[in-house]
Motif scaffolding. Structure first.
Motif, PDB file in Angstrom:
ATOM      1  N   UNK A   1      -3.062  16.501   3.421  1.00  0.00           N
ATOM      2  CA  UNK A   1      -4.756  15.883   2.340  1.00  0.00           C
ATOM      3  C   UNK A   1      -4.987  15.124   1.846  1.00  0.00           C
ATOM      4  N   UNK A   2      -5.705  14.289   2.556  1.00  0.00           N
ATOM      5  CA  UNK A   2      -6.493  13.358   0.788  1.00  0.00           C
ATOM      6  C   UNK A   2      -7.666  13.850  -0.472  1.00  0.00           C
ATOM      7  N   UNK A   3      -7.267  13.376  -1.056  1.00  0.00           N
ATOM      8  CA  UNK A   3      -8.173  13.529  -1.683  1.00  0.00           C
ATOM      9  C   UNK A   3      -9.750  12.960  -1.801  1.00  0.00           C
ATOM     10  N   UNK A   4      -9.863  12.733  -2.816  1.00  0.00           N
ATOM     11  CA  UNK A   4     -11.634  12.268  -2.761  1.00  0.00           C
ATOM     12  C   UNK A   4     -11.396  10.622  -2.501  1.00  0.00           C
ATOM     13  N   UNK A   5     -10.333   9.931  -3.192  1.00  0.00           N
ATOM     14  CA  UNK A   5     -10.283   8.353  -3.104  1.00  0.00           C
ATOM     15  C   UNK A   5      -8.995   8.417  -1.632  1.00  0.00           C
ATOM     16  N   UNK A   6      -9.406   8.586  -0.666  1.00  0.00           N
ATOM     17  CA  UNK A   6      -9.351   7.918   0.030  1.00  0.00           C
ATOM     18  C   UNK A   6      -8.694   6.066  -0.183  1.00  0.00           C
ATOM     19  N   UNK A   7      -7.596   6.347   0.698  1.00  0.00           N
ATOM     20  CA  UNK A   7      -6.484   4.299   0.467  1.00  0.00           C
ATOM     21  C   UNK A   7      -7.296   3.941   2.044  1.00  0.00           C
ATOM     22  N   UNK A   8      -7.154   2.640   1.858  1.00  0.00           N
ATOM     23  CA  UNK A   8      -7.849   2.005   2.836  1.00  0.00           C
ATOM     24  C   UNK A   8      -6.720   1.512   4.023  1.00  0.00           C
ATOM     25  N   UNK A   9      -5.947   1.847   5.158  1.00  0.00           N
ATOM     26  CA  UNK A   9      -5.635   1.167   5.600  1.00  0.00           C
ATOM     27  C   UNK A   9      -5.551   0.092   6.154  1.00  0.00           C
ATOM     28  N   UNK A  10      -6.296  -0.212   5.912  1.00  0.00           N
ATOM     29  CA  UNK A  10      -6.306  -2.463   6.371  1.00  0.00           C
ATOM     30  C   UNK A  10      -5.101  -2.756   5.362  1.00  0.00           C
ATOM     31  N   UNK A  11      -5.399  -2.266   4.016  1.00  0.00           N
ATOM     32  CA  UNK A  11      -4.510  -2.772   2.612  1.00  0.00           C
ATOM     33  C   UNK A  11      -3.790  -2.340   2.467  1.00  0.00           C
ATOM     34  N   UNK A  12      -3.663  -1.275   2.744  1.00  0.00           N
ATOM     35  CA  UNK A  12      -2.232  -0.639   2.554  1.00  0.00           C
ATOM     36  C   UNK A  12      -1.113  -0.143   3.624  1.00  0.00           C
ATOM     37  N   UNK A  13       0.293  -0.256   2.938  1.00  0.00           N
ATOM     38  CA  UNK A  13       1.533  -0.106   4.079  1.00  0.00           C
ATOM     39  C   UNK A  13       1.734   1.732   3.347  1.00  0.00           C
ATOM     40  N   UNK A  14       1.273   2.118   4.501  1.00  0.00           N
ATOM     41  CA  UNK A  14       1.455   3.951   4.065  1.00  0.00           C
ATOM     42  C   UNK A  14       3.109   4.383   4.768  1.00  0.00           C
ATOM     43  N   UNK A  15       3.037   5.612   4.441  1.00  0.00           N
ATOM     44  CA  UNK A  15       3.994   6.022   5.198  1.00  0.00           C
ATOM     45  C   UNK A  15       4.054   6.233   6.895  1.00  0.00           C
ATOM     46  N   UNK A  16       4.125   4.910   7.434  1.00  0.00           N
ATOM     47  CA  UNK A  16       3.706   4.978   9.145  1.00  0.00           C
ATOM     48  C   UNK A  16       4.583   4.824   9.807  1.00  0.00           C
ATOM     49  N   UNK A  17       4.996   4.620  10.961  1.00  0.00           N
ATOM     50  CA  UNK A  17       5.899   4.284  12.235  1.00  0.00           C
ATOM     51  C   UNK A  17       5.070   2.686  12.712  1.00  0.00           C
ATOM     52  N   UNK A  18       4.986   2.128  12.245  1.00  0.00           N
ATOM     53  CA  UNK A  18       3.878   0.432  12.419  1.00  0.00           C
ATOM     54  C   UNK A  18       4.208   0.498  14.162  1.00  0.00           C
ATOM     55  N   UNK A  19       5.129   0.121  14.669  1.00  0.00           N
ATOM     56  CA  UNK A  19       4.773  -0.007  16.385  1.00  0.00           C
ATOM     57  C   UNK A  19       4.704   1.470  16.835  1.00  0.00           C
ATOM     58  N   UNK A  20       4.622   2.833  16.390  1.00  0.00           N
ATOM     59  CA  UNK A  20       4.572   3.348  17.539  1.00  0.00           C
ATOM     60  C   UNK A  20       2.021   3.489  17.006  1.00  0.00           C
ATOM     61  N   UNK A  21       2.092   2.834  15.826  1.00  0.00           N
ATOM     62  CA  UNK A  21       0.867   2.767  14.787  1.00  0.00           C
ATOM     63  C   UNK A  21       0.046   1.703  16.596  1.00  0.00           C
ATOM     64  N   UNK A  22       0.826   0.597  16.782  1.00  0.00           N
ATOM     65  CA  UNK A  22       0.081  -0.400  18.025  1.00  0.00           C
ATOM     66  C   UNK A  22       0.001   0.055  19.213  1.00  0.00           C
ATOM     67  N   UNK A  23       1.425   1.302  19.417  1.00  0.00           N
ATOM     68  CA  UNK A  23       1.241   1.578  20.631  1.00  0.00           C
ATOM     69  C   UNK A  23       0.252   3.378  21.298  1.00  0.00           C
ATOM     70  N   UNK A  24      -0.923   3.411  19.526  1.00  0.00           N
ATOM     71  CA  UNK A  24      -1.668   4.176  20.028  1.00  0.00           C
ATOM     72  C   UNK A  24      -2.878   3.134  20.395  1.00  0.00           C
TER      73      UNK A  24
END
Length: 466
Positions: free
Chosen positions: A342-365
């Motif tokens: 669950x996210x807290x009040x201070x959510x990270x901006x996806x376009x400015x940070x690398x999170x624990x994501x699989x980048x290629x599958x983000x693009x596939x989605x």
């Protein structure tokens, strides 16, 4: 934030915006990072960057202005100076405004303010110390006491010694109590003068006499008014050594004196440091964005062999390219739902940070969303390669787009060959990263080697010297 957003909007209206040179490059990078929202991403990026810079500039400017105003407000009509504790000393620089017959005149005079007296038990030892060292100290730049051609160093107090010294001269026409030579015409055989040093500390007094012979040499004459000012200030300071404060002389040689204690103005330095910090923060945003984009590309390269192998596996099972894409996107969404926090009040901006994501599958989605919205498959695969930006993905997407037109005959063979090449490329990258890691560890290893050598050599050296 609102001010920065308003400023960004105002500047963007102009045809030749201050961001015109970087807009194209920024939009390209953010299109890859945050497809479909590059304009909003660019606006938020500029807004945050400019907001932090403006905040630092505003805070630094206010601090600089406050220091400037404080330094301009001179403490006029100073009558008392507070002493420090026992054994302490402070140097106070005062500005004297002299109202002379010829008009107002200012002189800057430093004065050393000593602390309170020390304990009585140490007085005898301190006086004996002064008696031993005084004959050498008073010489100053002179060779000996029988050949004095330069001012003597008639100190008033030694460092860390509570005993005060007052001087008197047998002939003030020859030399005064500060050691300054007053005689203008000294005969060739010289002039003999007796200096008396009165040592005093908390009621204990002693005298020491020194006979000096003044010889011809270059004597410099000091301004009489400035000399009287220094002497009066020093006498006032010596008279009230046992008190917390002492009163400054208000009149010297019939001239009224107004004392001013000025503070140093560091506002310009603070302002320059603020501007430098703001510029550094502004540029740090660009550096941070480039670093995150570089990390994203590295992750895309690392995920490429697995992506191609999974695509080959699904197509070998009888799925179409589109079906394989949707299957991989669905599996990735399930994995994300399992580990999502669950996210807290201070959510990270996806376009400015690398999170624990699989980048290629983000693009596939994103490809699957585009296909569901009616975008042609060839165009969706082309946009996938453009967003990833790496040659491997561009080559793969071109291969997929061409086989949509020519048919899927021979596609599996090409994809299997691409998977083998990707696996070999991954091995080469792993070896290269290992070599880089070894190179980076070279400096710490050298430092540890030096430390070990020092630990070994120092005891050995001590054993030889002993």
């Amino acid at each position: 934030m609102q001010m920065a957003a308003l400023l960004i909007g105002t500047l963007s209206v102009k045809r030749r915006s201050v961001f015109a040179k970087t807009d194209m490059h920024m939009e390209e990078e953010l299109n890859r990072w945050y497809p479909g929202g590059a304009e909003n991403a660019r606006f938020c990026y500029r807004r945050d960057k400019l907001a932090y810079a403006l905040l630092i500039v505003a805070a630094g400017t206010l601090l600089s202005l406050g220091m400037c105003v404080s330094s301009r407000q001179d403490r006029r009509d100073v009558e008392h100076i507070i002493r420090g504790g026992y054994g302490s000393a402070q140097t106070v620089t005062l500005t004297a405004q002299l109202e002379t017959v010829n008009g107002r005149r200012e002189e800057t005079v430093p004065v050393t303010v000593k602390g309170k007296e020390y304990a009585k038990e140490q007085i005898d030892a301190y006086m004996e110390e002064i008696r031993d060292q005084l004959p050498e100290i008073i010489l100053g730049e002179n060779e000996d006491i029988d050949h004095v051609v330069r001012p003597l160093n008639l100190i008033r107090q030694m460092n860390d010694n509570p005993v005060t010294i007052s001087w008197s001269s047998s002939d003030y026409g020859l030399i005064d109590s500060r050691g300054e030579i007053q005689a203008m015409d000294i005969p060739e055989e010289g002039e003999l003068c007796m200096l008396t040093a009165r040592l005093s500390c908390q009621g204990y007094e002693a005298e020491e006499r020194f006979y000096v012979r003044l010889c011809r040499g270059q004597q410099t004459q000091e301004d009489p008014l400035l000399k009287s000012l220094r002497q009066a200030l020093q006498e006032k300071e010596e008279e009230n050594r046992t008190m917390e404060t002492f009163t400054l002389p208000q009149e010297v040689d019939g001239n009224r004196v107004v004392w001013i204690r000025r503070t140093k103005d560091n506002s310009l330095v603070i302002l320059m440091l603020t501007l430098a910090l703001a510029a550094g923060v502004y540029l740090a945003f660009d550096s941070d964005l480039k670093k995150q984009i570089r990390e994203r590309r590295q992750r895309l390269l690392a995920e490429y062999p697995e992506f191609v192998s999974r695509l080959v596996l699904l197509m070998s099972a009888g799925m179409t390219i589109r079906g394989a894409m949707q299957k991989m996107a669905g599996d990735y969404e399930e994995r994300r739902m399992k580990r999502r926090k669950p996210y807290g009040r201070k959510q990270r901006k996806a376009f400015l940070r690398i999170e624990n994501k699989e980048q290629i599958y983000e693009e596939v989605a994103i490809v699957c969303h585009e296909l569901n919205s009616g975008i042609p498959e060839a165009k969706a695969y082309y946009r996938l390669g453009r967003r990833c930006g790496e040659p491997h993905y561009v080559r793969l997407c071109m291969l997929l787009s061409q086989n949509l037109k020519k048919g899927t005959a021979g596609l599996l063979i090409l994809l299997k060959a691409e998977a083998l090449d990707a696996l070999e490329e991954r091995k080469r990258n792993a070896r290269r990263l290992g070599e880089e890691a070894g190179t980076k560890l070279l400096l710490p290893m050298m430092i540890m080697l030096v430390i070990v050598m020092v630990i070994i050599m120092i005891p050995a050296f001590w054993s030889f010297t002993m």
